[in-house]
Design a protein around this motif. Sequence first.
Motif, PDB file in Angstrom:
ATOM      1  N   TRP A  33      40.167 -10.321  -9.018  1.00 44.75           N
ATOM      2  CA  TRP A  33      38.552 -10.967  -9.322  1.00 44.75           C
ATOM      3  C   TRP A  33      37.694 -10.518  -7.901  1.00 44.75           C
ATOM      4  O   TRP A  33      38.205 -11.237  -6.956  1.00 44.75           O
ATOM      5  N   VAL A  55      45.303 -12.626 -11.526  1.00 42.64           N
ATOM      6  CA  VAL A  55      44.046 -13.620 -12.285  1.00 42.64           C
ATOM      7  C   VAL A  55      44.577 -14.298 -13.905  1.00 42.64           C
ATOM      8  O   VAL A  55      45.557 -14.081 -14.014  1.00 42.64           O
ATOM      9  N   ARG A  69      34.262  -5.766 -10.490  1.00 39.99           N
ATOM     10  CA  ARG A  69      35.177  -6.836 -10.599  1.00 39.99           C
ATOM     11  C   ARG A  69      35.084  -7.381 -12.579  1.00 39.99           C
ATOM     12  O   ARG A  69      34.035  -7.305 -12.924  1.00 39.99           O
ATOM     13  N   THR A  73      37.274 -13.283 -15.367  1.00 42.26           N
ATOM     14  CA  THR A  73      38.981 -13.891 -15.283  1.00 42.26           C
ATOM     15  C   THR A  73      38.169 -14.745 -14.072  1.00 42.26           C
ATOM     16  O   THR A  73      37.391 -14.918 -14.330  1.00 42.26           O
ATOM     17  N   GLY A  75      40.508 -15.892 -10.691  1.00 42.87           N
ATOM     18  CA  GLY A  75      41.357 -15.309  -9.240  1.00 42.87           C
ATOM     19  C   GLY A  75      41.638 -16.735  -9.170  1.00 42.87           C
ATOM     20  O   GLY A  75      41.993 -17.772  -8.936  1.00 42.87           O
ATOM     21  N   TRP A  88      36.422 -18.928 -10.655  1.00 44.80           N
ATOM     22  CA  TRP A  88      36.341 -18.342 -11.432  1.00 44.80           C
ATOM     23  C   TRP A  88      34.566 -18.477 -11.272  1.00 44.80           C
ATOM     24  O   TRP A  88      33.743 -19.846 -10.700  1.00 44.80           O
TER      25      TRP A  88
END
Length: 201
Positions: A33, A55, A69, A73, A75, A88
């Motif tokens: 992420w 993630v 990135r 996702t 992280g 996020w």
Amino acid sequence: MSVQTHRITNPEPLVHCAAGLGLAFDSSPERRWDYSPHLRPGEVDPTPPGRQTGVFRPEPYVPLCGFNRLPATAGVFAPEDGTYVLAWDDFKDGWGLGSRIGPGGSHLKVAIALAGTELVAERLGLERKLVVAGDGSCRVTLRRKGETDMQQPQVVVIDIDRTGGVKIEVEGGQGAGCEALTRGIEEALGSVESHERKPEY
């Protein structure tokens, strides 16, 4: 875009809660992420400090070409203070991520708390009962297996509101044993707003 975070103290429920949300927890180094490609000039990088441990990603996962990135996702980071931070953003709803983790991460927070109660029940050999209300809030009761209401058992009531807030109440418990039980549950859940002592404590 904005970045949202949620801090927990126990990472164990993370793996267990993913599947119920249509997510997978991926700890492979290929899945990172990284918000930096989307920073505007002068904008401070909101990426949490610490080592990235994995993630959450939707399952099945569709890679998006051209992105350093992968936006779909959330992280998971491990700062130096012993906690874990989920991060996020709201980039185009993360191609389905936002609807799965819920507004403000509410679905994810509830799922983490519920997974934590399952782990507690399994670890301590307790009977677990779950009741889900119409508004999405949950109540989990934990008691020793085989005990009945007539025996005035020690019962732990865990209320999880629809935003993922957690409150613990112990009924029928007193003293240090009650405190130790509550502390163990709090550690397993990883994020508890409050616990209430009954008058008999």
